[in-house]
Design a protein around this motif. Sequence first.
Motif, PDB file in Angstrom:
ATOM      1  N   PRO A   1       0.122  19.243 -10.659  1.00 57.04           N
ATOM      2  CA  PRO A   1       1.028  19.777  -9.634  1.00 57.04           C
ATOM      3  C   PRO A   1       0.365  20.713  -8.628  1.00 57.04           C
ATOM      4  CG  PRO A   1       1.482  20.751 -11.799  1.00 57.04           C
ATOM      5  CD  PRO A   1       0.563  19.604 -12.022  1.00 57.04           C
ATOM      6  N   ALA A   2      -0.600  21.526  -9.096  1.00 63.04           N
ATOM      7  CA  ALA A   2      -1.264  22.468  -8.187  1.00 63.04           C
ATOM      8  C   ALA A   2      -2.045  21.730  -7.104  1.00 63.04           C
ATOM      9  CB  ALA A   2      -2.197  23.382  -8.981  1.00 63.04           C
ATOM     10  N   VAL A   3      -2.661  20.618  -7.458  1.00 62.83           N
ATOM     11  CA  VAL A   3      -3.405  19.805  -6.486  1.00 62.83           C
ATOM     12  C   VAL A   3      -2.430  19.063  -5.582  1.00 62.83           C
ATOM     13  CG1 VAL A   3      -5.066  17.921  -6.192  1.00 62.83           C
ATOM     14  CG2 VAL A   3      -5.345  19.543  -8.085  1.00 62.83           C
ATOM     15  N   ALA A   4      -1.354  18.539  -6.165  1.00 61.32           N
ATOM     16  CA  ALA A   4      -0.381  17.742  -5.419  1.00 61.32           C
ATOM     17  C   ALA A   4       0.281  18.528  -4.298  1.00 61.32           C
ATOM     18  CB  ALA A   4       0.685  17.192  -6.369  1.00 61.32           C
TER      19      ALA A   4
ATOM     20  N   TYR B   1       0.821  -1.209   0.000  1.00 61.70           N
ATOM     21  CA  TYR B   1       0.000   0.000   0.000  1.00 61.70           C
ATOM     22  C   TYR B   1       0.860   1.267   0.000  1.00 61.70           C
ATOM     23  CZ  TYR B   1      -3.743  -3.278   0.881  1.00 61.70           C
ATOM     24  OH  TYR B   1      -4.615  -4.327   0.755  1.00 61.70           O
ATOM     25  N   VAL B   2       2.024   1.213   0.644  1.00 59.09           N
ATOM     26  CA  VAL B   2       2.944   2.353   0.609  1.00 59.09           C
ATOM     27  C   VAL B   2       3.462   2.542  -0.814  1.00 59.09           C
ATOM     28  CG1 VAL B   2       5.153   3.269   1.420  1.00 59.09           C
ATOM     29  CG2 VAL B   2       3.632   2.113   3.025  1.00 59.09           C
ATOM     30  N   LEU B   3       3.790   1.428  -1.481  1.00 56.38           N
ATOM     31  CA  LEU B   3       4.298   1.490  -2.852  1.00 56.38           C
ATOM     32  C   LEU B   3       3.239   2.045  -3.800  1.00 56.38           C
ATOM     33  CD1 LEU B   3       6.823   0.839  -4.476  1.00 56.38           C
ATOM     34  CD2 LEU B   3       5.909  -1.451  -4.884  1.00 56.38           C
ATOM     35  N   VAL B   4       2.004   1.588  -3.653  1.00 57.01           N
ATOM     36  CA  VAL B   4       0.898   2.104  -4.473  1.00 57.01           C
ATOM     37  C   VAL B   4       0.716   3.598  -4.232  1.00 57.01           C
ATOM     38  CG1 VAL B   4      -1.606   2.045  -4.813  1.00 57.01           C
ATOM     39  CG2 VAL B   4      -0.331  -0.086  -4.637  1.00 57.01           C
ATOM     40  N   ALA B   5       0.791   4.016  -2.961  1.00 55.75           N
ATOM     41  CA  ALA B   5       0.642   5.434  -2.618  1.00 55.75           C
ATOM     42  C   ALA B   5       1.723   6.282  -3.283  1.00 55.75           C
ATOM     43  CB  ALA B   5       0.697   5.603  -1.098  1.00 55.75           C
ATOM     44  N   LEU B   6       2.955   5.773  -3.316  1.00 53.53           N
ATOM     45  CA  LEU B   6       4.057   6.514  -3.941  1.00 53.53           C
ATOM     46  C   LEU B   6       3.838   6.660  -5.445  1.00 53.53           C
ATOM     47  CD1 LEU B   6       7.143   4.983  -2.068  1.00 53.53           C
ATOM     48  CD2 LEU B   6       6.174   7.255  -1.769  1.00 53.53           C
ATOM     49  N   VAL B   7       3.382   5.593  -6.097  1.00 54.46           N
ATOM     50  CA  VAL B   7       3.125   5.639  -7.540  1.00 54.46           C
ATOM     51  C   VAL B   7       2.020   6.645  -7.849  1.00 54.46           C
ATOM     52  CG1 VAL B   7       2.295   4.324  -9.533  1.00 54.46           C
ATOM     53  CG2 VAL B   7       3.916   3.278  -7.937  1.00 54.46           C
ATOM     54  N   LEU B   8       0.927   6.607  -7.070  1.00 53.30           N
ATOM     55  CA  LEU B   8      -0.171   7.554  -7.259  1.00 53.30           C
ATOM     56  C   LEU B   8       0.284   8.993  -7.009  1.00 53.30           C
ATOM     57  CD1 LEU B   8      -3.094   5.624  -5.518  1.00 53.30           C
ATOM     58  CD2 LEU B   8      -2.729   5.926  -7.970  1.00 53.30           C
ATOM     59  N   ALA B   9       1.152   9.173  -6.003  1.00 52.95           N
ATOM     60  CA  ALA B   9       1.649  10.511  -5.675  1.00 52.95           C
ATOM     61  C   ALA B   9       2.486  11.085  -6.804  1.00 52.95           C
ATOM     62  CB  ALA B   9       2.471  10.452  -4.388  1.00 52.95           C
ATOM     63  N   ILE B  10       3.328  10.248  -7.398  1.00 57.31           N
ATOM     64  CA  ILE B  10       4.156  10.701  -8.525  1.00 57.31           C
ATOM     65  C   ILE B  10       3.269  11.104  -9.702  1.00 57.31           C
ATOM     66  CG2 ILE B  10       5.859   9.958 -10.242  1.00 57.31           C
ATOM     67  CD1 ILE B  10       7.094   8.192  -8.026  1.00 57.31           C
ATOM     68  N   GLY B  11       2.234  10.284  -9.961  1.00 53.40           N
ATOM     69  CA  GLY B  11       1.311  10.604 -11.045  1.00 53.40           C
ATOM     70  C   GLY B  11       0.565  11.911 -10.803  1.00 53.40           C
TER      71      GLY B  11
ATOM     72  N   ALA C   1       3.834  13.463  -3.229  1.00 55.01           N
ATOM     73  CA  ALA C   1       3.018  14.306  -4.118  1.00 55.01           C
ATOM     74  C   ALA C   1       3.475  15.763  -4.037  1.00 55.01           C
ATOM     75  CB  ALA C   1       1.545  14.189  -3.734  1.00 55.01           C
ATOM     76  N   PHE C   2       3.730  16.248  -2.816  1.00 48.66           N
ATOM     77  CA  PHE C   2       4.190  17.628  -2.645  1.00 48.66           C
ATOM     78  C   PHE C   2       5.535  17.848  -3.339  1.00 48.66           C
ATOM     79  CE2 PHE C   2       7.015  20.433  -0.207  1.00 48.66           C
ATOM     80  CZ  PHE C   2       6.355  21.644  -0.393  1.00 48.66           C
ATOM     81  N   THR C   3       6.464  16.900  -3.159  1.00 54.79           N
ATOM     82  CA  THR C   3       7.799  17.047  -3.754  1.00 54.79           C
ATOM     83  C   THR C   3       7.728  17.137  -5.271  1.00 54.79           C
ATOM     84  OG1 THR C   3       8.820  15.838  -1.929  1.00 54.79           O
ATOM     85  CG2 THR C   3      10.078  15.979  -3.977  1.00 54.79           C
ATOM     86  N   ILE C   4       7.009  16.205  -5.897  1.00 54.32           N
ATOM     87  CA  ILE C   4       6.917  16.196  -7.361  1.00 54.32           C
ATOM     88  C   ILE C   4       6.121  17.397  -7.850  1.00 54.32           C
ATOM     89  CG2 ILE C   4       6.135  14.895  -9.373  1.00 54.32           C
ATOM     90  CD1 ILE C   4       8.449  13.588  -7.916  1.00 54.32           C
ATOM     91  N   GLY C   5       5.028  17.738  -7.130  1.00 57.62           N
ATOM     92  CA  GLY C   5       4.192  18.854  -7.549  1.00 57.62           C
ATOM     93  C   GLY C   5       4.899  20.188  -7.475  1.00 57.62           C
ATOM     94  N   LYS C   6       5.684  20.408  -6.426  1.00 55.98           N
ATOM     95  CA  LYS C   6       6.339  21.710  -6.249  1.00 55.98           C
ATOM     96  C   LYS C   6       7.607  21.851  -7.084  1.00 55.98           C
ATOM     97  CE  LYS C   6       8.113  24.971  -2.866  1.00 55.98           C
ATOM     98  NZ  LYS C   6       8.261  25.331  -1.433  1.00 55.98           N
ATOM     99  N   TYR C   7       8.440  20.803  -7.070  1.00 54.76           N
ATOM    100  CA  TYR C   7       9.747  20.938  -7.720  1.00 54.76           C
ATOM    101  C   TYR C   7       9.761  20.402  -9.148  1.00 54.76           C
ATOM    102  CZ  TYR C   7      11.090  21.917  -2.935  1.00 54.76           C
ATOM    103  OH  TYR C   7      11.173  22.462  -1.678  1.00 54.76           O
TER     104      TYR C   7
END
Length: 402
Positions: free
Chosen positions: A33-36, A17-27, A195-201
């Motif tokens: 990005p504004a939502v992330a 579930y952590v791995l799935v969460a990371l994949v969804l966060a990257i997507g 999600a924050f990291t990918i969305g912001k940077y």
Amino acid sequence: MVEKKNIPGFFKHLTFYVLVALVLAIGLGYFFPAVAVKAEPLGVVFVDVIKIFIPPIIFLTIVSGISGMSDLKKVGRIGVKSLFYFEIVTTISLAIGIVLALIIKPGKIGKSGLPIQDASKYTRQASHGIDWKQFFLSNLVLQVLVAAIITGIILSLVHRKEKIVTFLDLVTKFVFRLLKYVMYLAPVGAFGGMAFTIGKYGIKTLLPLAKLMGTVYCTMAVFIFIVLGSILRYYQLSIWSYIKKIKEEILIVLGTSSSEAALPSLMNKLEQMGCSKPVVGLVVPTGYSFNLDGTSIYLSMSTIFLAQLYNVDLSAGEMVSILGILMVTSKGAAGVTGSGFVVLASTLTAIQKIPVEGLAFLLAIDKFMSEARAITNIIGNGVATLVIAKSEHDFSPDRSSS
């Protein structure tokens, strides 16, 4: 009942579930990005909740461990042996970072296309040097460690201490049970942080400095699987087996960029692997302040990177000086706000040859590098605990069954 048995095994593990969460966060971070960016509180709150557990777990583990030991000299021996191990291994990590940076030359790129951010707050703080008193006062883990050692020694000298030790054991089990329930929120925390990291940077900020990032990640992989792997092999343990057992902690660190988020569960896992409670309680918290292998690699590689970026030729003597300075300054990385950047700025100031303003180039990718540093740090501290436990004959793989 039949339906539950047909559920695939990986669906029952938190890791999935952590791995799935990371994949969804990257997507989410890439496409929206504004939502992330708005998901940041999920990661921050999760890490903050985990940090609440760190002081009581360290205190209870060390106090009950020391008070239950018949030989107090062993406590001192474990402490001295741990610090000696930390110094040797972190020096090796610094040296590997310098050598591979000299071979791969990640700084041999043009400066024109590099993203630049304001690094003035780090350079200003570095001008004052590292305040070791502030290092201790701002490091809660180190403060709790010292208080727990003193309390444990005093309690070990008390007659009829059995009732107190039994009570502490019950409280420890209760705290770990609470932590177990909190860890079910790990996918949510990992999702928010990534999600924050990918969305912001953004992924595209990696491209100009991709060579440096690739070099750092590859160097840390070399350090983990060759250096730490060889150390564990000497003690008849497998680095692959160890990493497999802490995969959940690694994924949590990857998502939150914080090794502290996995500290309590790492201590629990190491006890389950067979390390004794006193060794885990003494080595892991101390290692979080003095055994920062990933941070050491990052500091040494970044120093050489900036020298190459500004075409600064360093003699063999200056290389040795850099290694010596980093051996001292890297120990302050855990207790300084801005961590690696302040320490790196302090190092560059001491060298007085590499422009300190070069830090502005590194700020753009620091968030992505922090994951590699944190993962290497947590793996390195676990290895240190296994090594000390083995050398003290306090390692019993059968302990988990009890």
